[in-house]
Design a protein around this motif. Structure first.
Motif, PDB file in Angstrom:
ATOM      1  N   GLU A 168      -5.976   1.649  15.313  1.00 45.13           N
ATOM      2  CA  GLU A 168      -5.191   2.218  16.410  1.00 45.13           C
ATOM      3  C   GLU A 168      -5.569   3.678  16.654  1.00 45.13           C
ATOM      4  N   TYR A 169      -5.789   4.432  15.583  1.00 45.68           N
ATOM      5  CA  TYR A 169      -6.184   5.832  15.745  1.00 45.68           C
ATOM      6  C   TYR A 169      -7.503   5.933  16.516  1.00 45.68           C
ATOM      7  N   LEU A 170      -8.490   5.131  16.113  1.00 44.15           N
ATOM      8  CA  LEU A 170      -9.803   5.192  16.755  1.00 44.15           C
ATOM      9  C   LEU A 170      -9.748   4.762  18.223  1.00 44.15           C
ATOM     10  N   ASP A 171      -8.930   3.736  18.519  1.00 43.58           N
ATOM     11  CA  ASP A 171      -8.890   3.198  19.877  1.00 43.58           C
ATOM     12  C   ASP A 171      -8.028   4.020  20.831  1.00 43.58           C
ATOM     13  N   HIS A 172      -7.002   4.690  20.298  1.00 44.88           N
ATOM     14  CA  HIS A 172      -6.034   5.322  21.191  1.00 44.88           C
ATOM     15  C   HIS A 172      -5.782   6.813  20.960  1.00 44.88           C
ATOM     16  N   HIS A 173      -6.139   7.323  19.795  1.00 43.72           N
ATOM     17  CA  HIS A 173      -5.750   8.703  19.483  1.00 43.72           C
ATOM     18  C   HIS A 173      -6.919   9.636  19.183  1.00 43.72           C
TER      19      HIS A 173
ATOM     20  N   THR B 251      -4.737  13.904  10.004  1.00 49.79           N
ATOM     21  CA  THR B 251      -3.895  13.326   8.948  1.00 49.79           C
ATOM     22  C   THR B 251      -2.458  13.135   9.428  1.00 49.79           C
ATOM     23  N   GLY B 252      -1.982  14.043  10.241  1.00 54.22           N
ATOM     24  CA  GLY B 252      -0.625  13.911  10.771  1.00 54.22           C
ATOM     25  C   GLY B 252      -0.481  12.683  11.656  1.00 54.22           C
ATOM     26  N   THR B 253      -1.481  12.447  12.520  1.00 52.30           N
ATOM     27  CA  THR B 253      -1.437  11.287  13.412  1.00 52.30           C
ATOM     28  C   THR B 253      -1.547   9.990  12.621  1.00 52.30           C
ATOM     29  N   LEU B 254      -2.450   9.953  11.640  1.00 54.90           N
ATOM     30  CA  LEU B 254      -2.596   8.757  10.807  1.00 54.90           C
ATOM     31  C   LEU B 254      -1.293   8.416  10.093  1.00 54.90           C
ATOM     32  N   MET B 255      -0.642   9.417   9.543  1.00 59.29           N
ATOM     33  CA  MET B 255       0.609   9.176   8.816  1.00 59.29           C
ATOM     34  C   MET B 255       1.707   8.712   9.770  1.00 59.29           C
ATOM     35  N   GLN B 256       1.749   9.276  10.956  1.00 59.62           N
ATOM     36  CA  GLN B 256       2.754   8.878  11.935  1.00 59.62           C
ATOM     37  C   GLN B 256       2.577   7.412  12.332  1.00 59.62           C
ATOM     38  N   ILE B 257       1.323   6.997  12.528  1.00 54.75           N
ATOM     39  CA  ILE B 257       1.064   5.603  12.889  1.00 54.75           C
ATOM     40  C   ILE B 257       1.408   4.673  11.729  1.00 54.75           C
ATOM     41  N   PHE B 258       1.004   5.059  10.520  1.00 57.60           N
ATOM     42  CA  PHE B 258       1.217   4.214   9.345  1.00 57.60           C
ATOM     43  C   PHE B 258       2.707   3.981   9.083  1.00 57.60           C
ATOM     44  N   LYS B 259       3.519   4.991   9.346  1.00 55.66           N
ATOM     45  CA  LYS B 259       4.960   4.874   9.110  1.00 55.66           C
ATOM     46  C   LYS B 259       5.718   4.349  10.327  1.00 55.66           C
ATOM     47  N   GLY B 260       5.045   4.259  11.468  1.00 54.99           N
ATOM     48  CA  GLY B 260       5.741   3.977  12.715  1.00 54.99           C
ATOM     49  C   GLY B 260       6.003   2.515  12.983  1.00 54.99           C
ATOM     50  N   GLU B 261       6.574   2.264  14.165  1.00 53.20           N
ATOM     51  CA  GLU B 261       6.984   0.921  14.546  1.00 53.20           C
ATOM     52  C   GLU B 261       5.788   0.007  14.829  1.00 53.20           C
ATOM     53  N   THR B 262       4.668   0.600  15.198  1.00 53.08           N
ATOM     54  CA  THR B 262       3.484  -0.212  15.503  1.00 53.08           C
ATOM     55  C   THR B 262       3.150  -1.126  14.344  1.00 53.08           C
ATOM     56  N   ASN B 263       3.326  -0.623  13.128  1.00 57.91           N
ATOM     57  CA  ASN B 263       2.975  -1.395  11.946  1.00 57.91           C
ATOM     58  C   ASN B 263       4.191  -2.010  11.268  1.00 57.91           C
TER      59      ASN B 263
ATOM     60  N   LEU C  97       0.854  -1.187   0.000  1.00 59.97           N
ATOM     61  CA  LEU C  97       0.000   0.000   0.000  1.00 59.97           C
ATOM     62  C   LEU C  97       0.887   1.233   0.000  1.00 59.97           C
ATOM     63  N   THR C  98       0.777   2.023  -1.051  1.00 56.42           N
ATOM     64  CA  THR C  98       1.585   3.243  -1.127  1.00 56.42           C
ATOM     65  C   THR C  98       1.006   4.313  -0.209  1.00 56.42           C
ATOM     66  N   ILE C  99       1.833   5.282   0.107  1.00 59.04           N
ATOM     67  CA  ILE C  99       1.376   6.380   0.959  1.00 59.04           C
ATOM     68  C   ILE C  99       0.242   7.139   0.272  1.00 59.04           C
ATOM     69  N   LYS C 100       0.383   7.320  -1.026  1.00 56.20           N
ATOM     70  CA  LYS C 100      -0.639   8.058  -1.774  1.00 56.20           C
ATOM     71  C   LYS C 100      -1.972   7.317  -1.723  1.00 56.20           C
ATOM     72  N   GLU C 101      -1.936   5.981  -1.871  1.00 58.30           N
ATOM     73  CA  GLU C 101      -3.165   5.208  -1.833  1.00 58.30           C
ATOM     74  C   GLU C 101      -3.739   5.182  -0.414  1.00 58.30           C
ATOM     75  N   PHE C 102      -2.860   5.123   0.580  1.00 62.12           N
ATOM     76  CA  PHE C 102      -3.307   5.175   1.966  1.00 62.12           C
ATOM     77  C   PHE C 102      -4.045   6.486   2.238  1.00 62.12           C
TER      78      PHE C 102
END
Length: 373
Positions: free
Chosen positions: A331-336, A298-310, A266-271
């Protein structure tokens, strides 16, 4: 109290959990798996005898109900109503002497037998077509499902002064995502003793590593079955039970879809594009506050998508896949995602929202969007 567990006058709490106490540290901790009857008893949900009783209003009139003397006049000498204990002997007719009970049409009181005092207690008001579903009926339906699945009852309790009750169970046979990520199913039954709320059953997959409820459903599958409080409710419960049995086959289908998502990049653009289908971009004319909230989202979503969690699931690369895109939303819905309310209520609000709120529907939408054709 933020937990909203029902606390009785004797200090006991209407809650039970198996093996591990709840975060609020209230109620009873059972030493092991419970049957539904055991959970109802330990959670103080048994023998409520919820029923409908005539509803009356206390209405003040203009005359004494016994001697017919008008308000403000003296009672007749023989009027017992005028003998106000502890008052002077003026025997003046007051509002209490004129008050009589008037039946309220088209409505009845929802009454239970209090589990501690044994006295009748009004929970709410319902219409003539409202028929309460007892905690025992909900439990019997849940037990019928559990008998075939081997599930164990995990928690049971009462919320908001008895208006809401719940029973949850963990299904021991989970599914494996990517051959390594354990996902179990949770079965939850919610009962509501208030007008406008239908009782419901939920089947939700849960990630064991963080115990988040993930109500991911396949297209045309529903993990929620509502039971309206009406005279035909028992038959509806049977239908819901049968429907929920069928949905157990959905575990394998969920696993198959998850496998495809893990293998698809999944590319960032498609995400970003898929996220915009969930959270559309604000109107260009929107005020700065709306745009700031969108930037934070959008900033939080991108941080999670690029982060260690995933990064991976037990060594398997998942970052940059459709699965990690879906998990980012979860993760965003449950924690952020911001919650309205006091800080002390945040945990409860998030947990409740994950189970029965808008977040669950958003997770369903996300699962469908990030699926691989």
């Amino acid at each position: 109290m933020s937990h909203e567990i029902e606390i009785h006058a004797d200090g006991t709490a209407a809650f039970v959990s198996a093996n591990t106490p709840g975060w609020h540290r209230l109620g009873v901790v059972a030493p092991g798996p419970m049957t539904v009857p055991e959970a109802l008893k330990l959670g103080q949900l048994a023998d409520w005898n919820v029923r409908m009783e005539p509803l009356v209003a206390a209405v003040a009139g203009s005359k004494c109900l016994e001697c017919s003397k008008p308000l403000g006049d003296k009672h007749d000498d023989m009027c017992v109503t005028g003998d106000h204990e502890g008052q002077d002997d003026s025997r003046i007719v007051d509002e209490h002497d004129t008050t009589h009970a008037v039946e309220v049409p088209n409505n009845r009181a929802v009454v239970r037998t209090h589990p501690v005092t044994g006295l009748p207690e009004v929970l709410s008001v319902g219409g003539l077509d409202y028929t309460p579903i007892s905690n025992e009926e909900m439990g019997q339906t849940l037990q019928a499902i559990l008998d075939q699945s081997g599930a164990i009852v995990d928690t049971a309790g009462s919320l908001r002064g008895g208006l809401d009750t719940f029973i949850t169970a963990r299904l021991p046979k989970g599914i494996m995502v990517g051959g390594a990520d354990p996902v179990e199913l949770n079965l939850a039954g919610f009962n509501y003793f208030r007008p406008g709320k239908s009782s419901e059953f939920l089947i939700t997959p849960v990630r064991v590593v963080c115990a988040n409820t993930q109500a991911a459903a396949l297209y045309n599958f529903r993990s929620r079955y509502t039971v309206r409080h009406s005279p035909n409710a028992p038959q509806r419960i049977i239908e819901a039970r049968e429907a929920l049995k069928i949905t157990f086959d959905y575990r394998d289908a969920f696993a198959d879809e998850a496998e495809k998502m893990i293998k698809a990049e999944l590319t960032i653009k498609e995400f970003e594009r898929l996220c915009r289908e969930i959270w559309p971009a604000p109107d260009p004319e929107a005020n700065s506050a709306v745009k700031d909230r969108d930037d934070a989202l959008t900033g939080t979503l991108m941080q999670i998508f690029k982060g260690e969690t995933n990064e991976n699931i037990k060594g398997k690369k998942t970052r940059g896949t459709h699965w990690s895109g879906y998990q980012t939303v979860v993760e965003y819905l449950d924690h952020h995602a911001p919650v309205r309310g006091e800080d002390a209520d945040s945990g409860r609000i998030r947990a409740e929202r994950a189970l029965v709120g808008k977040a669950r529907d958003t997770k369903e939408l996300a699962f469908n969007l990030f699926q691989v054709a």
